[in-house]
Design an enzyme around this catalytic site. Sequence first.
Site, PDB file in Angstrom:
ATOM      1  N   GLY A 212       0.863  -0.963  -0.097  1.00  0.00           N
ATOM      2  CA  GLY A 212      -0.014   0.102  -0.130  1.00  0.00           C
ATOM      3  C   GLY A 212       0.859   1.333   0.067  1.00  0.00           C
ATOM      4  O   GLY A 212       1.818   1.248  -0.640  1.00  0.00           O
ATOM      5  N   CYS A 213       0.485   2.115   0.880  1.00  0.00           N
ATOM      6  CA  CYS A 213       1.434   3.433   0.969  1.00  0.00           C
ATOM      7  C   CYS A 213       2.632   3.060   1.092  1.00  0.00           C
ATOM      8  O   CYS A 213       3.011   2.572   2.334  1.00  0.00           O
ATOM      9  CB  CYS A 213       0.735   4.434   1.944  1.00  0.00           C
ATOM     10  SG  CYS A 213       1.701   5.788   2.249  1.00  0.00           S
ATOM     11  N   PHE A 214       3.645   3.563   0.548  1.00  0.00           N
ATOM     12  CA  PHE A 214       4.955   3.337   0.790  1.00  0.00           C
ATOM     13  C   PHE A 214       5.764   3.927   1.732  1.00  0.00           C
ATOM     14  O   PHE A 214       6.841   3.490   2.382  1.00  0.00           O
ATOM     15  CB  PHE A 214       6.185   3.388  -0.489  1.00  0.00           C
ATOM     16  CG  PHE A 214       6.015   4.348  -1.382  1.00  0.00           C
ATOM     17  CD1 PHE A 214       5.904   5.767  -1.027  1.00  0.00           C
ATOM     18  CD2 PHE A 214       5.980   4.296  -2.784  1.00  0.00           C
ATOM     19  CE1 PHE A 214       5.636   6.964  -1.783  1.00  0.00           C
ATOM     20  CE2 PHE A 214       6.131   5.316  -3.628  1.00  0.00           C
ATOM     21  CZ  PHE A 214       5.988   6.747  -3.034  1.00  0.00           C
TER      22      PHE A 214
ATOM     23  N   CYS B 222       2.065   5.925   9.038  1.00  0.00           N
ATOM     24  CA  CYS B 222       1.389   6.626   7.971  1.00  0.00           C
ATOM     25  C   CYS B 222       0.028   6.160   8.618  1.00  0.00           C
ATOM     26  O   CYS B 222      -0.296   5.441   9.194  1.00  0.00           O
ATOM     27  CB  CYS B 222       1.697   5.415   6.909  1.00  0.00           C
ATOM     28  SG  CYS B 222       1.043   6.048   5.229  1.00  0.00           S
TER      29      CYS B 222
END
Length: 149
Positions: free
Chosen positions: A12-14, A147
Amino acid sequence: MSGIKQATFGAGCFWGAEAVFRALPGVVETRVGYAVEVGDESLQIEVVQVDFDPRVLAYSSLIEHFWDLHDPTSVDRQGEHGGVKYRSAIFYHDAGQGEEARLAKVALQESGRLSKPVATVVVPLGRFELADEGHQRYLEKNGLSSCHI
């Protein structure tokens, strides 16, 4: 550095994935970017690429951390972010990593830890494209600890 290996994960979001991997003993360096699957140049997935010392940190340990930092049952989505670029993926760098990742996926599925099937794809890394500098160590640079997904 001699003996250093690479691993590439799409969770997903890195940004969050990079922060988790950076904190592991045995990780030498990380970078975020986009992985391109072999045979599909149009498919770019957000990934973190990890340089690690296998004498300190086993590839299997990296995979275990990967399972824990995102939802591996989610198809092309993590949290509120949806689309192919947020695909759960392990991009292997050689046949040994590929086999280890496939076996780890089967073990996770059979463990009973998850209520849905593991959606993570295990594929060879076609190409890695580095994200711009503003994305590298984003959480660290912006005083954030995690995050939102």
